[in-house]
Write an enzyme that holds these catalytic residues in place. Structure first.
Site, PDB file in Angstrom:
ATOM      1  N   ASP A 193       1.142  -1.235  -0.085  1.00 45.30           N
ATOM      2  CA  ASP A 193      -0.051  -0.009   0.134  1.00 45.30           C
ATOM      3  C   ASP A 193       0.754   1.295  -0.010  1.00 45.30           C
ATOM      4  O   ASP A 193       1.667   1.601   1.031  1.00 45.30           O
ATOM      5  CB  ASP A 193      -0.891  -0.068   1.158  1.00 45.30           C
ATOM      6  CG  ASP A 193      -1.620   1.252   1.566  1.00 45.30           C
ATOM      7  OD1 ASP A 193      -1.757   2.059   0.222  1.00 45.30           O
ATOM      8  OD2 ASP A 193      -2.272   1.589   2.451  1.00 45.30           O
TER       9      ASP A 193
ATOM     10  N   LYS B  46       2.952  11.084  -3.435  1.00 45.93           N
ATOM     11  CA  LYS B  46       2.020  10.321  -4.246  1.00 45.93           C
ATOM     12  C   LYS B  46       1.040  11.323  -4.963  1.00 45.93           C
ATOM     13  O   LYS B  46       0.518  11.171  -6.030  1.00 45.93           O
ATOM     14  CB  LYS B  46       1.307   9.587  -3.295  1.00 45.93           C
ATOM     15  CG  LYS B  46      -0.010   9.004  -3.735  1.00 45.93           C
ATOM     16  CD  LYS B  46      -0.748   7.986  -2.568  1.00 45.93           C
ATOM     17  CE  LYS B  46      -1.706   7.143  -3.191  1.00 45.93           C
ATOM     18  NZ  LYS B  46      -2.242   6.000  -2.251  1.00 45.93           N
TER      19      LYS B  46
ATOM     20  N   GLU C  13      -7.268   0.707  -4.164  1.00 46.30           N
ATOM     21  CA  GLU C  13      -7.184   0.463  -2.675  1.00 46.30           C
ATOM     22  C   GLU C  13      -8.548  -0.161  -2.018  1.00 46.30           C
ATOM     23  O   GLU C  13      -8.525  -0.934  -1.094  1.00 46.30           O
ATOM     24  CB  GLU C  13      -6.791   1.571  -2.251  1.00 46.30           C
ATOM     25  CG  GLU C  13      -5.277   2.244  -2.407  1.00 46.30           C
ATOM     26  CD  GLU C  13      -4.943   3.871  -2.160  1.00 46.30           C
ATOM     27  OE1 GLU C  13      -5.879   4.407  -1.639  1.00 46.30           O
ATOM     28  OE2 GLU C  13      -3.917   3.988  -2.375  1.00 46.30           O
TER      29      GLU C  13
ATOM     30  N   ASP D 168     -12.904   4.168   2.501  1.00 48.85           N
ATOM     31  CA  ASP D 168     -11.269   4.308   2.811  1.00 48.85           C
ATOM     32  C   ASP D 168     -10.874   5.632   3.031  1.00 48.85           C
ATOM     33  O   ASP D 168     -10.747   6.395   1.724  1.00 48.85           O
ATOM     34  CB  ASP D 168     -10.677   3.536   1.458  1.00 48.85           C
ATOM     35  CG  ASP D 168      -9.265   3.418   1.703  1.00 48.85           C
ATOM     36  OD1 ASP D 168      -8.607   3.787   2.755  1.00 48.85           O
ATOM     37  OD2 ASP D 168      -8.502   3.090   0.779  1.00 48.85           O
TER      38      ASP D 168
END
Length: 604
Positions: free
Chosen positions: A8, A70, A180, A204
């Site tokens: 992850d 990211k 994800e 999430d």
């Protein structure tokens, strides 16, 4: 034998996991005994540091400590989502306009200066992935090559490709790029150990991104029905709001915050956020000249600061439900993952939206995504011992496209080739012809969005192909859009007459999170708006086809008089639509009139 791992790759923290011989999943610990590692890279004079060591340098050497990388993946340097936040490190633009980071490591007095270096986001992300791989090798005790890496569900093609590239730069054999929430749903389904079908909503909310997916789970099979989200909303944004609040409070008291003191205050805000999840009050401290300057914040104040962001997540939940064409009552389980899902107000709002239905926390929120990725990695890896692995090849996933994909045609029309929420891997083909006389090249824009007008969507790239110079409509080019198992788009065009072929992959994107959310909410998810867009597309297509019919007829008549009349008709109609925003009714009526005039002109 080499092991397969799941990673992850998070905005604020990263996590790796692998499957043990007894079919249980183990989350990798770092050198500090923690199962999550800061996604931070520090560039020193002699070497790089990753994780906690790098995090510690954010205060002392912020210009050379890169975090939240990211958020730079697949973006241009002038992207509003990059520019709206202050970063202590230097952000540059490459020749293509992509974002890059330049660092200049500090040197001690009297020592030779170190040259500045520029890194692309993929490189910096690869250092984090490499570090996670090394941790896994140390813990498992054998080589690690195969990996499944997760991305937010709303990552576009450029961001997915950038993530895959980063994995390969890290020396990993990237088996799959997986969304994800899909990974979290897989982890949840695996933990249930049940063959009964269940519809699961995965909420999430992590450190830097938010996703929601509705997934039909049955054992090791996960069928994604819909997805929605914001790739720039998470715990870091809540920390930033607390930082701005506390800075204003301290400034009112005449306390100035120096640049070198900002990270300390920022960390205190992060700790206060965590405290407010278990307490009604928290203290935010700034240490200045060895003394503490503090301000207090209540949970209710924190909730007021963040309420707009919290509400955005609920809007995404509504979008996902509408897109999946299910109702709230048909959702069996609501699974919360991501560290920020621990915030009491978040849980209260989600629970309230579903009529106070029970929320599931079967897997630690910080680990769920990596656990799901590890399960898939075990299933996909060819290096895993078959006799040891009970799930080899058993995982079945069907994910969906977050946005429609297509190309441009005449009169500002978006021709959709692959529609949003189409399951992938998938491929679809359409035929197109030249829109003008004697073109020697045809350009196919690669477009992502939901509007009937391509100008209102976003251009991801372009694919060009040379064609023979022919009258309008007489060239035929076969255009194929293919999305692989990683959600990465490839475009292939072929001239049917000459056999000439060209291919392109999406390399850049200019989408912002607000634009993404606007596209999802205002176009695709609202049925009424979708109908309007479809009608607009049909009307513009009707008009375009009518004009093209006239153009083709020009080349089929030998009468100079009729040719002149036809050319006047074309000129008049193209002049009429230029710079205008006609209604669907006007377009259809105009198309009908063009056909009538064409018939009249061509009468014997």
């Amino acid at each position: 034998m080499p092991k397969a791992i799941g990673i992850d790759l998070g905005t604020t923290f990263s996590c790796a996991a692998y499957m043990k011989g007894d079919a249980t999943v183990e989350v990798v610990k770092n050198h500090y005994g923690n199962k999550i590692t800061p996604s931070v890279v520090h560039f020193g004079r002699m070497f790089r540091e990753v994780g906690e060591e790098a995090q510690a340098k954010r205060g002392s050497d912020p210009q050379n400590t890169v975090f939240q990388i990211k958020r730079f993946m697949g973006r241009s340097a002038d992207d509003v989502e990059i520019r709206k936040r202050p970063y202590p490190f230097e952000i540059l633009s490459t020749r293509r306009g992509d974002a890059a980071i330049r660092v200049t490591p500090r040197v001690e007095i009297g020592k030779e200066a170190v040259e500045s270096k520029t890194y692309c986001p993929e490189q910096i992300s690869s250092y984090i992935l490499k570090y996670m791989m090394v941790l896994a090798i140390e813990e498992i005790g054998c080589d690690v090559k195969d990996a499944v890496i997760t991305v937010p569900a709303n990552f576009n093609n450029a961001q997915r490709q950038a993530t895959k590239d980063a994995g390969e730069m890290a020396g990993l054999n990237v088996l799959r790029i997986i969304n994800e929430p899909t990974a979290a749903a897989l982890a949840y389904g695996y933990g249930l150990n049940s063959q009964k079908k269940r519809v699961v909503l995965v909420y999430d909310l992590g450190g830097g991104t938010f996703d929601v997916s509705i997934v039909r789970c049955q054992g090791l099979e996960s069928d994604v029905l819909s997805t929605a989200g914001v790739t720039d909303l998470g715990g870091e944004d809540f920390d930033r709001l607390l930082f701005e609040y506390s800075s204003a409070e301290l400034n009112e008291r005449g306390i100035t915050i120096l640049p070198e003191e900002e990270f300390g205050l920022y960390k205190s805000c992060e700790e206060a956020k965590k405290t407010l999840s278990v307490s009604e009050r928290a203290t935010i401290e700034l240490f200045k000249n060895g003394k503490s300057c503090a301000c207090e914040i209540t949970r209710s104040t924190f909730e007021e600061l963040c309420i707009n962001l919290f509400e955005k997540t609920i809007e995404c939940v509504e979008d996902a439900i509408n897109e999946a064409r299910v109702d709230k009552e048909s959702i069996d389980d609501i699974v919360l993952v991501g560290g920020s899902s621990r915030i009491p107000k978040v849980q209260q709002m989600v629970r309230g939206f579903f009529g106070h239905k029970e929320l599931k926390f079967n897997i630690p929120p910080d680990h769920a995504v990596a656990v799901g990725a590890a399960i898939l990695a075990e299933s996909l890896s060819s290096n895993v011992e078959t006799e040891r692995s009970s799930i080899r090849g058993a995982v079945k996933l069907a994910d969906v496209l977050p946005f429609s994909l297509g190309t441009n045609v005449s009169y500002d029309t978006f021709s959709v080739i692959l529609r949003r929420n189409t399951q992938y891997p998938t491929s679809n083909m359409e035929y197109y012809s030249n829109g003008d006389d004697d073109q020697d090249e045809m350009h196919f824009l690669i477009i992502e969005g939901e509007s009937a007008r391509y100008s209102e969507n976003r251009i991801l790239g372009i694919c060009k192909i040379p064609v023979q110079e022919k009258p309008v409509g007489e060239n035929t080019v076969m255009t194929t859009f293919s999305v692989d198992e990683n959600g990465i788009l490839s475009v292939h065009v072929k001239d049917v007459d000459t056999g000439e072929e060209r291919s392109a992959k999406v390399q850049t994107s200019r989408l912002t999170d607000e634009e993404r959310l606007a596209m999802v909410r205002n176009a695709r998810l609202e049925e009424e708006y979708e109908m309007i867009q479809r009608a607009n597309y049909e009307a513009r297509t009707a008009f375009g086809e009518a004009v093209h019919s006239v153009k083709r007829t020009v080349h089929k008549t030998y009468s100079d008089e009729k040719k002149a009349e036809l050319k006047k008709l074309i000129e008049r109609e193209e002049s009429w639509i230029e710079g205008k925003n006609p209604s669907n009714e006007d377009l259809i009526a105009r198309a009908s009139t063009i056909k009538e005039k064409l018939t009249q002109i061509m009468k014997p």
